[in-house]
Design a protein around this motif. Structure first.
Motif, PDB file in Angstrom:
ATOM      1  N   ILE A 193       0.821  -1.204   0.000  1.00  0.00           N
ATOM      2  CA  ILE A 193       0.000   0.000   0.000  1.00  0.00           C
ATOM      3  C   ILE A 193       0.864   1.265   0.000  1.00  0.00           C
ATOM      4  CG2 ILE A 193      -0.271   0.209   2.511  1.00  0.00           C
ATOM      5  CD1 ILE A 193      -3.293   0.881   1.916  1.00  0.00           C
ATOM      6  N   ARG A 194       0.382   2.278  -0.703  1.00  0.00           N
ATOM      7  CA  ARG A 194       1.029   3.584  -0.751  1.00  0.00           C
ATOM      8  C   ARG A 194      -0.019   4.646  -0.443  1.00  0.00           C
ATOM      9  NH1 ARG A 194       4.556   0.817  -0.139  1.00  0.00           N
ATOM     10  NH2 ARG A 194       6.374   0.355  -1.396  1.00  0.00           N
ATOM     11  N   PRO A 244       4.310   3.345   4.757  1.00  0.00           N
ATOM     12  CA  PRO A 244       3.475   2.393   5.490  1.00  0.00           C
ATOM     13  C   PRO A 244       4.010   2.135   6.894  1.00  0.00           C
ATOM     14  CG  PRO A 244       4.124   1.463   3.371  1.00  0.00           C
ATOM     15  CD  PRO A 244       4.825   2.781   3.506  1.00  0.00           C
ATOM     16  N   ILE A 279      -7.308  -0.382  10.075  1.00  0.00           N
ATOM     17  CA  ILE A 279      -6.638  -1.363   9.225  1.00  0.00           C
ATOM     18  C   ILE A 279      -7.653  -2.334   8.618  1.00  0.00           C
ATOM     19  CG2 ILE A 279      -6.190  -3.052  11.063  1.00  0.00           C
ATOM     20  CD1 ILE A 279      -3.657  -2.162   8.333  1.00  0.00           C
ATOM     21  N   VAL A 307      -7.442  -3.089   0.211  1.00  0.00           N
ATOM     22  CA  VAL A 307      -6.236  -3.690  -0.386  1.00  0.00           C
ATOM     23  C   VAL A 307      -6.587  -5.012  -1.072  1.00  0.00           C
ATOM     24  CG1 VAL A 307      -3.973  -4.724   0.120  1.00  0.00           C
ATOM     25  CG2 VAL A 307      -4.612  -2.559   1.206  1.00  0.00           C
ATOM     26  N   ASN A 322      -0.694  -8.453   2.261  1.00  0.00           N
ATOM     27  CA  ASN A 322      -0.339  -8.490   3.688  1.00  0.00           C
ATOM     28  C   ASN A 322      -1.588  -8.417   4.559  1.00  0.00           C
ATOM     29  OD1 ASN A 322       2.788  -8.152   3.861  1.00  0.00           O
ATOM     30  ND2 ASN A 322       2.114  -6.694   2.298  1.00  0.00           N
ATOM     31  N   SER A 335      -3.022  -7.964   8.543  1.00  0.00           N
ATOM     32  CA  SER A 335      -2.646  -7.665   9.930  1.00  0.00           C
ATOM     33  C   SER A 335      -3.521  -8.495  10.875  1.00  0.00           C
ATOM     34  CB  SER A 335      -2.756  -6.175  10.211  1.00  0.00           C
ATOM     35  OG  SER A 335      -4.041  -5.871  10.679  1.00  0.00           O
ATOM     36  N   GLN A 369      -7.194  -7.644  11.324  1.00  0.00           N
ATOM     37  CA  GLN A 369      -8.039  -8.055  10.212  1.00  0.00           C
ATOM     38  C   GLN A 369      -8.405  -9.523  10.327  1.00  0.00           C
ATOM     39  OE1 GLN A 369      -5.382  -6.882   6.981  1.00  0.00           O
ATOM     40  NE2 GLN A 369      -7.185  -7.041   5.662  1.00  0.00           N
ATOM     41  N   ASP A 420       5.620 -13.792   6.802  1.00  0.00           N
ATOM     42  CA  ASP A 420       6.412 -12.610   6.454  1.00  0.00           C
ATOM     43  C   ASP A 420       7.440 -12.334   7.549  1.00  0.00           C
ATOM     44  OD1 ASP A 420       7.130 -10.395   5.008  1.00  0.00           O
ATOM     45  OD2 ASP A 420       5.183  -9.401   5.144  1.00  0.00           O
ATOM     46  N   ASP A 421       8.524 -11.664   7.186  1.00  0.00           N
ATOM     47  CA  ASP A 421       9.546 -11.226   8.159  1.00  0.00           C
ATOM     48  C   ASP A 421      10.003 -12.391   9.025  1.00  0.00           C
ATOM     49  OD1 ASP A 421       8.771  -8.777   7.111  1.00  0.00           O
ATOM     50  OD2 ASP A 421       7.519  -8.252   8.826  1.00  0.00           O
ATOM     51  N   GLN A 480      14.336  -9.244   5.587  1.00  0.00           N
ATOM     52  CA  GLN A 480      15.425  -8.557   4.894  1.00  0.00           C
ATOM     53  C   GLN A 480      16.591  -8.174   5.810  1.00  0.00           C
ATOM     54  OE1 GLN A 480      12.773  -5.516   3.157  1.00  0.00           O
ATOM     55  NE2 GLN A 480      13.910  -4.008   4.313  1.00  0.00           N
ATOM     56  N   GLU A 497      13.704 -11.778   1.189  1.00  0.00           N
ATOM     57  CA  GLU A 497      13.275 -10.395   0.958  1.00  0.00           C
ATOM     58  C   GLU A 497      14.476  -9.467   0.967  1.00  0.00           C
ATOM     59  OE1 GLU A 497       9.447  -9.061   2.819  1.00  0.00           O
ATOM     60  OE2 GLU A 497      10.188 -10.321   4.451  1.00  0.00           O
ATOM     61  N   GLY A 498      14.343  -8.331   0.328  1.00  0.00           N
ATOM     62  CA  GLY A 498      15.357  -7.286   0.429  1.00  0.00           C
ATOM     63  C   GLY A 498      16.653  -7.591  -0.296  1.00  0.00           C
ATOM     64  N   VAL A 499      16.579  -8.395  -1.360  1.00  0.00           N
ATOM     65  CA  VAL A 499      17.788  -8.721  -2.132  1.00  0.00           C
ATOM     66  C   VAL A 499      18.138  -7.550  -3.044  1.00  0.00           C
ATOM     67  CG1 VAL A 499      18.805 -10.316  -3.804  1.00  0.00           C
ATOM     68  CG2 VAL A 499      17.231 -11.165  -2.029  1.00  0.00           C
ATOM     69  N   GLU A 500      19.301  -6.969  -2.812  1.00  0.00           N
ATOM     70  CA  GLU A 500      19.675  -5.757  -3.551  1.00  0.00           C
ATOM     71  C   GLU A 500      20.861  -5.940  -4.482  1.00  0.00           C
ATOM     72  OE1 GLU A 500      20.194  -2.634  -0.659  1.00  0.00           O
ATOM     73  OE2 GLU A 500      18.042  -2.498  -0.252  1.00  0.00           O
ATOM     74  N   TYR A 513      15.097  -5.066  -4.539  1.00  0.00           N
ATOM     75  CA  TYR A 513      15.425  -4.048  -5.535  1.00  0.00           C
ATOM     76  C   TYR A 513      16.289  -4.610  -6.662  1.00  0.00           C
ATOM     77  CZ  TYR A 513      13.827  -0.745  -1.927  1.00  0.00           C
ATOM     78  OH  TYR A 513      13.100  -0.060  -0.985  1.00  0.00           O
TER      79      TYR A 513
HETATM   80  P1  C2E Z   1       6.727  -6.247   4.138  1.00  0.00           P
HETATM   81  O1  C2E Z   1       5.413  -6.896   3.920  1.00  0.00           O
HETATM   82  O2  C2E Z   1       7.818  -7.072   4.704  1.00  0.00           O
HETATM   83  O3  C2E Z   1       7.135  -5.653   2.712  1.00  0.00           O
HETATM   84  C1  C2E Z   1       8.451  -5.571   2.235  1.00  0.00           C
HETATM   85  C2  C2E Z   1       8.994  -4.183   2.404  1.00  0.00           C
HETATM   86  O4  C2E Z   1      10.358  -4.162   1.972  1.00  0.00           O
HETATM   87  C3  C2E Z   1       8.286  -3.128   1.543  1.00  0.00           C
HETATM   88  O5  C2E Z   1       8.323  -1.906   2.274  1.00  0.00           O
HETATM   89  C4  C2E Z   1       9.211  -3.046   0.318  1.00  0.00           C
HETATM   90  O6  C2E Z   1       9.107  -1.826  -0.372  1.00  0.00           O
HETATM   91  C5  C2E Z   1      10.550  -3.189   0.988  1.00  0.00           C
HETATM   92  N1  C2E Z   1      11.579  -3.712   0.068  1.00  0.00           N
HETATM   93  C6  C2E Z   1      11.430  -4.542  -0.969  1.00  0.00           C
HETATM   94  N2  C2E Z   1      12.603  -4.837  -1.546  1.00  0.00           N
HETATM   95  C7  C2E Z   1      13.549  -4.175  -0.851  1.00  0.00           C
HETATM   96  C8  C2E Z   1      14.981  -4.065  -0.957  1.00  0.00           C
HETATM   97  O7  C2E Z   1      15.630  -4.667  -1.813  1.00  0.00           O
HETATM   98  N3  C2E Z   1      15.609  -3.281  -0.041  1.00  0.00           N
HETATM   99  C9  C2E Z   1      14.931  -2.623   0.933  1.00  0.00           C
HETATM  100  N4  C2E Z   1      15.635  -1.860   1.782  1.00  0.00           N
HETATM  101  N5  C2E Z   1      13.578  -2.691   1.063  1.00  0.00           N
HETATM  102  C10 C2E Z   1      12.905  -3.468   0.183  1.00  0.00           C
HETATM  103  P2  C2E Z   1       7.038  -0.962   2.359  1.00  0.00           P
HETATM  104  O8  C2E Z   1       6.273  -1.010   1.080  1.00  0.00           O
HETATM  105  O9  C2E Z   1       7.506   0.351   2.881  1.00  0.00           O
HETATM  106  O10 C2E Z   1       6.146  -1.676   3.459  1.00  0.00           O
HETATM  107  C11 C2E Z   1       6.586  -1.810   4.779  1.00  0.00           C
HETATM  108  C12 C2E Z   1       5.699  -2.733   5.558  1.00  0.00           C
HETATM  109  O11 C2E Z   1       4.389  -2.170   5.707  1.00  0.00           O
HETATM  110  C13 C2E Z   1       5.466  -4.080   4.883  1.00  0.00           C
HETATM  111  O12 C2E Z   1       6.559  -4.950   5.090  1.00  0.00           O
HETATM  112  C14 C2E Z   1       4.197  -4.527   5.573  1.00  0.00           C
HETATM  113  O13 C2E Z   1       4.489  -5.055   6.842  1.00  0.00           O
HETATM  114  C15 C2E Z   1       3.453  -3.214   5.749  1.00  0.00           C
HETATM  115  N6  C2E Z   1       2.478  -3.096   4.648  1.00  0.00           N
HETATM  116  C16 C2E Z   1       2.644  -2.614   3.395  1.00  0.00           C
HETATM  117  N7  C2E Z   1       1.488  -2.690   2.695  1.00  0.00           N
HETATM  118  C17 C2E Z   1       0.573  -3.250   3.530  1.00  0.00           C
HETATM  119  C18 C2E Z   1      -0.816  -3.603   3.409  1.00  0.00           C
HETATM  120  O14 C2E Z   1      -1.458  -3.462   2.345  1.00  0.00           O
HETATM  121  N8  C2E Z   1      -1.430  -4.147   4.512  1.00  0.00           N
HETATM  122  C19 C2E Z   1      -0.741  -4.357   5.687  1.00  0.00           C
HETATM  123  N9  C2E Z   1      -1.405  -4.900   6.728  1.00  0.00           N
HETATM  124  N10 C2E Z   1       0.553  -4.053   5.831  1.00  0.00           N
HETATM  125  C20 C2E Z   1       1.200  -3.506   4.765  1.00  0.00           C
END
Ligand code: C2E
Ligand code: MG
Ligand code: MG
Ligand code: MG
Length: 281
Positions: A62-63, A74, A87, A94, A118, A120, A123, A180-181, A204, A237-240, A259
């Protein structure tokens, strides 16, 4: 003396607490308007299969385009939305939006893979969530396997029985479930054997320093073998970087997201990305 200190402390903390309360209240109001005014948007981050090197999935993220503050992260508003209960409505939006988008892509001959959303805890504890998932899938002519739900280990910290019941129902329907995570919660091993999940998402924070931190490298290798022994797919996750990708590929990781393959993209850019038929080096 003590009494005086107490009073001083009280006076010291009060403005901060007001600040926090005002901030949350302000954000609660803004979030309420955001849904009504269509300020939310979904971005989609492609995931790649390490055997074929091809795109194999997408996570909806989500943005929030705030009218005055611009893009709000987020990480900042999801915790507030969880605290206020917003949420639930946001999560429904979403789910509906991601499934409608996938259905649109299907109709146009692309995205044969599922979309991940994702969830929560708040939800997941709504008894109506099962019906909502069924309704949204039916409405969009999607099969349960087209949807993947991402949960965190934290869901077992609350009403574990209700959470497990929801997950079992989803699993029986054929909806994909991932944790996740993974590795950042407290309950991983104890609950993992009882959770009907399909996939582990390596957090990540373990991937970031995989090349320089031998503990992180060891943890990632262990999560991959643990996942495989439990018949789960493992995605990092987070493979750069290419070096991180190579490490993961050599250790038998199944998929990556990060990324290095692609950032999360707006729907139209995601379409162009998939059309270009990208392949990992
Ligand atoms: P998440 O579900 O673990 O999502 C992965 C986060 O890592 C995303 O951040 C994504 O943009 C970021 N990411 C992906 N690839 C890379 C990378 O290579 N390097 C780095 N440094 N970061 C990377 P984002 O979009 O800011 O979201 C953060 C968290 O917010 C998400 O972690 C998730 O827990 C929550 N979130 C986002 N959208 C939703 C949603 O629709 N509903 C709910 N409940 N939570 C959400
Ligand atoms: Mg996620
Ligand atoms: Mg994550
Ligand atoms: Mg790195």
């Amino acid at each position: 003396r003590a009494k005086e200190d107490g009073r001083n402390n009280f006076q010291f903390f009060e403005p901060e607490m007001n600040f926090r309360a005002n901030r949350i209240f302000g954000m609660e109001r803004d979030l309420h308007n955001a849904l009504a005014n269509g300020e939310f948007e979904l971005h989609y981050q492609p995931q790649a299969d390490l055997t074929s090197g091809r795109a194999c999935g997408a996570e909806a993220l989500i943005r929030w385009n705030h009218p005055e503050r611009g893009r709000v992260s987020p990480a900042e508003f999801i915790p507030v939305a969880e605290e206020t209960g917003q949420i639930v409505a946001m999560g429904e939006w979403v789910l509906r939006t991601a499934c409608a988008q996938l259905a649109y892509w299907r109709k146009n001959g692309m995205a044969v893979f599922p979309v991940a959303v994702n969830l929560s805890i708040r939800q997941l504890l709504q008894p109506s969530l099962v019906d909502l998932v069924r309704e949204v899938l039916a409405e969009n002519n999607l099969a349960p396997v087209d949807l993947e739900l991402e949960i965190t280990e934290g869901i077992m910290m609350g009403d574990a029985k209700a959470a497990l019941e929801f997950l079992s129902t989803m699993h029986e329907m054929g909806v994909q479930l991932s944790i996740d995570d993974f590795g950042t919660g407290y309950s991983s091993l104890n609950y993992l054997k009882n959770l009907p999940v399909d996939k582990l998402k390596v957090d990540q924070s373990f991937v970031r320093d995989i090349e320089i931190d031998s503990s992180d490298a060891a943890i990632v290798r262990s999560i991959i073998s643990l996942g495989h022994r439990l018949d789960l797919r493992v995605i990092a996750e987070g493979v750069e970087t290419l070096a991180e990708l190579d490490f993961l590929r050599m250790r038998g990781c199944d998929e990556i997201q990060g990324y290095y393959f692609s950032r999360p993209l707006p729907a139209d850019e995601f379409e162009r990305f998939i059309h270009s038929n990208p392949r990992l080096a």
